[in-house]
Write a protein that holds these residues in place. Sequence first.
Motif, PDB file in Angstrom:
ATOM      1  N   ARG A 129      37.285 -44.916   7.007  1.00  0.00           N
ATOM      2  CA  ARG A 129      37.884 -45.040   5.680  1.00  0.00           C
ATOM      3  C   ARG A 129      38.327 -46.459   5.346  1.00  0.00           C
ATOM      4  NH1 ARG A 129      43.639 -43.539   5.569  1.00  0.00           N
ATOM      5  NH2 ARG A 129      44.440 -43.703   7.681  1.00  0.00           N
TER       6      ARG A 129
ATOM      7  N   ASP B 281      43.529 -34.485   7.096  1.00  0.00           N
ATOM      8  CA  ASP B 281      43.188 -34.780   5.700  1.00  0.00           C
ATOM      9  C   ASP B 281      43.412 -36.251   5.370  1.00  0.00           C
ATOM     10  OD1 ASP B 281      42.499 -32.149   5.361  1.00  0.00           O
ATOM     11  OD2 ASP B 281      44.386 -31.570   4.416  1.00  0.00           O
TER      12      ASP B 281
ATOM     13  N   SER C 215      40.597 -39.116   4.029  1.00  0.00           N
ATOM     14  CA  SER C 215      40.696 -39.548   2.639  1.00  0.00           C
ATOM     15  C   SER C 215      40.757 -41.069   2.535  1.00  0.00           C
ATOM     16  CB  SER C 215      41.905 -38.897   1.974  1.00  0.00           C
ATOM     17  OG  SER C 215      43.062 -39.115   2.726  1.00  0.00           O
TER      18      SER C 215
END
Length: 194
Positions: A48, A18, A22
Motif C-alpha cells: 500500500r 483491513d 487499504s
Amino acid sequence: MTARLVTDDEIVMNFEVDRYMSAPSPAERELLIRAPAPVLDVGCGPGRHVMALVESGRLAMGVDVAPSAVDIATKRGAPVLLRSVFERIPAAGRWASALLLDGNIGIGGSPHALLVRLTELLRSDGPVLTEVEAPGTPTRALSVRIEWRDRISPAFPWARVGVDDIGNVASRAGYQLEEIWSAERRWFAHLKLR
C-alpha cells in the motif's frame, strides 16, 4: 478482522487486516512526503505504501518475505520483490530513503543488523523513516508467530524498539536521530546516517 503477532505469553502487536489492505492513512501519507525517491519499503506487505508513492509519481520498490503479501502487491501493480532485505537488493547504495513501518524495524530480531544493512542499500544522505513503539515500551528481541483466524505461523525472530530507545539503537548502527513525532496514536522517527 485482526491478525496478531504473539509470543508464548503476550500479544506483541495487533494487525488490523483491513487497514493493511487499504490506502495509507493521513499520518502515513504525511510520512511518505518526507521520503526522498527512490524509496525502498522494507517489509512492504501488500504494497500500500509503495502504490501510494508510485501513484504520486515517485520511484519506489518494496521487498517482503511473505508470498501471499507479495502476490497481493503484485496484483495491485506495485513493484515488489519476494525476498529478504538481507538478500541481494537491486540498486544497492542508490536508494534515497527507506521505510520501516508497521513494526518492521523488528525484522530479523536485530534492529542493529537491519539498520546496518540499510547503510549498504542507501545513499550516504538517505534517511530511514521508521515506526517505533509507544513511550515506556522496552526494546527487546523476541520469537513471535502470526495468528490469524485458525492459522498459526511458525515462530520467527522479531524485535520491538520503543520510542524512548530509538536514539540509542540508531546511534549504535551509525545513525543520528533527527526527529520523533506522533500521529494517529502511533510513533515515528527520522534517522539520518552520520
